[in-house]
Design a protein around this motif. Structure first.
Motif, PDB file in Angstrom:
ATOM      1  N   PRO A   1       0.783  -1.222   0.000  1.00 49.36           N
ATOM      2  CA  PRO A   1       0.000   0.000   0.000  1.00 49.36           C
ATOM      3  C   PRO A   1       0.825   1.288   0.000  1.00 49.36           C
ATOM      4  O   PRO A   1       0.265   2.372  -0.073  1.00 49.36           O
ATOM      5  N   ALA A   2       2.152   1.158   0.068  1.00 57.53           N
ATOM      6  CA  ALA A   2       2.981   2.366   0.101  1.00 57.53           C
ATOM      7  C   ALA A   2       2.754   3.236  -1.127  1.00 57.53           C
ATOM      8  O   ALA A   2       2.765   4.467  -1.037  1.00 57.53           O
ATOM      9  N   ASN A   3       2.501   2.603  -2.280  1.00 59.37           N
ATOM     10  CA  ASN A   3       2.347   3.366  -3.517  1.00 59.37           C
ATOM     11  C   ASN A   3       1.084   4.222  -3.539  1.00 59.37           C
ATOM     12  O   ASN A   3       0.909   5.048  -4.428  1.00 59.37           O
ATOM     13  N   ARG A   4       0.207   4.047  -2.595  1.00 57.05           N
ATOM     14  CA  ARG A   4      -1.025   4.847  -2.493  1.00 57.05           C
ATOM     15  C   ARG A   4      -1.019   5.721  -1.239  1.00 57.05           C
ATOM     16  O   ARG A   4      -2.052   6.219  -0.813  1.00 57.05           O
ATOM     17  N   SER A   5       0.128   5.874  -0.635  1.00 59.19           N
ATOM     18  CA  SER A   5       0.229   6.538   0.668  1.00 59.19           C
ATOM     19  C   SER A   5       0.583   8.007   0.584  1.00 59.19           C
ATOM     20  O   SER A   5       1.074   8.497  -0.435  1.00 59.19           O
ATOM     21  N   GLN A   6       0.375   8.641   1.709  1.00 57.48           N
ATOM     22  CA  GLN A   6       0.850   9.995   1.939  1.00 57.48           C
ATOM     23  C   GLN A   6       1.878   9.929   3.057  1.00 57.48           C
ATOM     24  O   GLN A   6       1.811   9.053   3.923  1.00 57.48           O
ATOM     25  N   VAL A   7       2.818  10.833   3.026  1.00 51.73           N
ATOM     26  CA  VAL A   7       3.806  10.950   4.100  1.00 51.73           C
ATOM     27  C   VAL A   7       3.335  12.057   5.029  1.00 51.73           C
ATOM     28  O   VAL A   7       2.977  13.153   4.580  1.00 51.73           O
ATOM     29  N   TRP A   8       3.303  11.745   6.308  1.00 48.48           N
ATOM     30  CA  TRP A   8       2.942  12.700   7.351  1.00 48.48           C
ATOM     31  C   TRP A   8       4.084  12.749   8.351  1.00 48.48           C
ATOM     32  O   TRP A   8       4.930  11.860   8.383  1.00 48.48           O
ATOM     33  N   ARG A   9       4.100  13.791   9.182  1.00 49.76           N
ATOM     34  CA  ARG A   9       5.114  13.857  10.241  1.00 49.76           C
ATOM     35  C   ARG A   9       4.500  14.449  11.498  1.00 49.76           C
ATOM     36  O   ARG A   9       3.512  15.192  11.437  1.00 49.76           O
ATOM     37  N   CYS A  10       5.135  14.132  12.601  1.00 52.68           N
ATOM     38  CA  CYS A  10       4.706  14.661  13.892  1.00 52.68           C
ATOM     39  C   CYS A  10       5.026  16.154  13.932  1.00 52.68           C
ATOM     40  O   CYS A  10       6.137  16.565  13.589  1.00 52.68           O
ATOM     41  N   ARG A  11       4.066  16.951  14.333  1.00 50.82           N
ATOM     42  CA  ARG A  11       4.278  18.399  14.435  1.00 50.82           C
ATOM     43  C   ARG A  11       5.276  18.747  15.535  1.00 50.82           C
ATOM     44  O   ARG A  11       5.905  19.799  15.499  1.00 50.82           O
ATOM     45  N   HIS A  12       5.426  17.874  16.508  1.00 51.21           N
ATOM     46  CA  HIS A  12       6.311  18.163  17.634  1.00 51.21           C
ATOM     47  C   HIS A  12       7.764  17.754  17.362  1.00 51.21           C
ATOM     48  O   HIS A  12       8.674  18.541  17.561  1.00 51.21           O
ATOM     49  N   CYS A  13       7.971  16.508  16.882  1.00 46.96           N
ATOM     50  CA  CYS A  13       9.342  16.011  16.734  1.00 46.96           C
ATOM     51  C   CYS A  13       9.782  15.793  15.286  1.00 46.96           C
ATOM     52  O   CYS A  13      10.967  15.664  15.007  1.00 46.96           O
ATOM     53  N   GLY A  14       8.831  15.693  14.360  1.00 48.88           N
ATOM     54  CA  GLY A  14       9.175  15.486  12.959  1.00 48.88           C
ATOM     55  C   GLY A  14       9.260  14.032  12.528  1.00 48.88           C
ATOM     56  O   GLY A  14       9.612  13.755  11.381  1.00 48.88           O
ATOM     57  N   HIS A  15       8.943  13.101  13.431  1.00 44.28           N
ATOM     58  CA  HIS A  15       8.968  11.680  13.045  1.00 44.28           C
ATOM     59  C   HIS A  15       7.984  11.451  11.909  1.00 44.28           C
ATOM     60  O   HIS A  15       6.889  12.004  11.898  1.00 44.28           O
ATOM     61  N   GLY A  16       8.375  10.632  10.920  1.00 42.64           N
ATOM     62  CA  GLY A  16       7.562  10.417   9.733  1.00 42.64           C
ATOM     63  C   GLY A  16       6.696   9.171   9.773  1.00 42.64           C
ATOM     64  O   GLY A  16       7.027   8.182  10.437  1.00 42.64           O
ATOM     65  N   PHE A  17       5.593   9.250   9.041  1.00 44.91           N
ATOM     66  CA  PHE A  17       4.627   8.155   8.952  1.00 44.91           C
ATOM     67  C   PHE A  17       4.133   8.029   7.518  1.00 44.91           C
ATOM     68  O   PHE A  17       4.069   9.020   6.793  1.00 44.91           O
ATOM     69  N   LEU A  18       3.752   6.826   7.144  1.00 43.41           N
ATOM     70  CA  LEU A  18       3.003   6.601   5.913  1.00 43.41           C
ATOM     71  C   LEU A  18       1.553   6.395   6.313  1.00 43.41           C
ATOM     72  O   LEU A  18       1.266   5.726   7.307  1.00 43.41           O
ATOM     73  N   ARG A  19       0.640   6.980   5.535  1.00 46.33           N
ATOM     74  CA  ARG A  19      -0.788   6.826   5.810  1.00 46.33           C
ATOM     75  C   ARG A  19      -1.523   6.594   4.501  1.00 46.33           C
ATOM     76  O   ARG A  19      -1.170   7.161   3.475  1.00 46.33           O
ATOM     77  N   TYR A  20      -2.531   5.753   4.560  1.00 38.40           N
ATOM     78  CA  TYR A  20      -3.435   5.583   3.431  1.00 38.40           C
ATOM     79  C   TYR A  20      -4.775   5.112   3.976  1.00 38.40           C
ATOM     80  O   TYR A  20      -4.892   4.715   5.135  1.00 38.40           O
ATOM     81  N   THR A  21      -5.784   5.169   3.143  1.00 36.50           N
ATOM     82  CA  THR A  21      -7.110   4.712   3.550  1.00 36.50           C
ATOM     83  C   THR A  21      -7.474   3.468   2.759  1.00 36.50           C
ATOM     84  O   THR A  21      -7.402   3.461   1.534  1.00 36.50           O
ATOM     85  N   GLU A  22      -7.824   2.436   3.481  1.00 39.95           N
ATOM     86  CA  GLU A  22      -8.288   1.178   2.900  1.00 39.95           C
ATOM     87  C   GLU A  22      -9.789   1.302   2.696  1.00 39.95           C
ATOM     88  O   GLU A  22     -10.518   1.640   3.630  1.00 39.95           O
ATOM     89  N   TYR A  23     -10.233   1.080   1.476  1.00 37.06           N
ATOM     90  CA  TYR A  23     -11.656   1.175   1.171  1.00 37.06           C
ATOM     91  C   TYR A  23     -12.222  -0.216   0.961  1.00 37.06           C
ATOM     92  O   TYR A  23     -11.859  -0.903   0.022  1.00 37.06           O
ATOM     93  N   GLY A  24     -13.100  -0.635   1.875  1.00 36.26           N
ATOM     94  CA  GLY A  24     -13.760  -1.927   1.751  1.00 36.26           C
ATOM     95  C   GLY A  24     -15.177  -1.724   1.257  1.00 36.26           C
ATOM     96  O   GLY A  24     -15.599  -0.607   0.961  1.00 36.26           O
ATOM     97  N   GLY A  25     -15.918  -2.790   1.183  1.00 33.15           N
ATOM     98  CA  GLY A  25     -17.288  -2.712   0.680  1.00 33.15           C
ATOM     99  C   GLY A  25     -18.171  -1.767   1.471  1.00 33.15           C
ATOM    100  O   GLY A  25     -18.945  -1.002   0.906  1.00 33.15           O
ATOM    101  N   TYR A  26     -18.043  -1.792   2.792  1.00 31.69           N
ATOM    102  CA  TYR A  26     -18.914  -0.977   3.639  1.00 31.69           C
ATOM    103  C   TYR A  26     -18.153  -0.154   4.661  1.00 31.69           C
ATOM    104  O   TYR A  26     -18.723   0.288   5.644  1.00 31.69           O
ATOM    105  N   TYR A  27     -16.884   0.017   4.451  1.00 31.74           N
ATOM    106  CA  TYR A  27     -16.104   0.728   5.460  1.00 31.74           C
ATOM    107  C   TYR A  27     -14.921   1.467   4.834  1.00 31.74           C
ATOM    108  O   TYR A  27     -14.525   1.201   3.708  1.00 31.74           O
ATOM    109  N   GLU A  28     -14.376   2.355   5.603  1.00 33.14           N
ATOM    110  CA  GLU A  28     -13.096   2.993   5.309  1.00 33.14           C
ATOM    111  C   GLU A  28     -12.229   2.795   6.540  1.00 33.14           C
ATOM    112  O   GLU A  28     -12.690   2.999   7.652  1.00 33.14           O
ATOM    113  N   ASP A  29     -11.007   2.378   6.338  1.00 31.72           N
ATOM    114  CA  ASP A  29     -10.103   2.143   7.457  1.00 31.72           C
ATOM    115  C   ASP A  29      -8.826   2.930   7.220  1.00 31.72           C
ATOM    116  O   ASP A  29      -8.075   2.656   6.283  1.00 31.72           O
TER     117      ASP A  29
END
Length: 127
Positions: free
Chosen positions: A86-114
């Motif tokens: 899922p990295a290819n569909r991700s966004q990079v985010w970081r902590c506003r306090h320390c700058g640590h980085g994260f990958l984030r994406y939304t999984e879309y299922g039939g009846y949910y978003e995760d």
């Protein structure tokens, strides 16, 4: 968030290489493998940095995963393969306090978003 800058694999590797360890504020989100964003946590302490893919502007990226060492999606030591799901569909985010980085994406299922999140670990990044 289509206004986020498009990040190249080199950009992501640079961001990951410059980041500090997760601080006390973002440590509850610093999962080694992909996890659902905890409902008990807020993302107000995170800020978006950029995206690896622009929905509607680019061809759909692959849904194939990359696990050459027998890892799986949930594995903490699974490669962060930027050309694969899922990295290819991700966004990079970081902590506003320390700058640590994260990958984030939304999984879309039939009846949910995760909303999913994973700590950006430089040693695991592969193209």
């Amino acid at each position: 968030m289509t206004d986020l800058p498009k990040l190249s694999p080199a950009d992501v590797a640079r961001i990951a290489g410059e980041q500090p360890e997760a601080c006390a504020r973002c440590a509850p989100l610093a999962f080694k493998g992909w996890e659902s964003f905890p409902g008990s946590e807020s993302d107000a302490g995170l800020e978006p940095v950029g995206t690896l893919w622009r929905a509607g502007e680019e061809e759909e990226p692959t849904l194939a995963e990359h696990h050459p060492q027998g890892t799986n999606y949930w594995s903490g030591d699974a490669p962060i393969a930027l050309a694969y799901f899922p990295a290819n569909r991700s966004q990079v985010w970081r902590c506003r306090h320390c700058g640590h980085g994260f990958l984030r994406y939304t999984e879309y299922g039939g009846y949910y978003e995760d909303r999913r999140i994973r700590s950006l670990q430089p040693a695991l990044i592969v193209e």
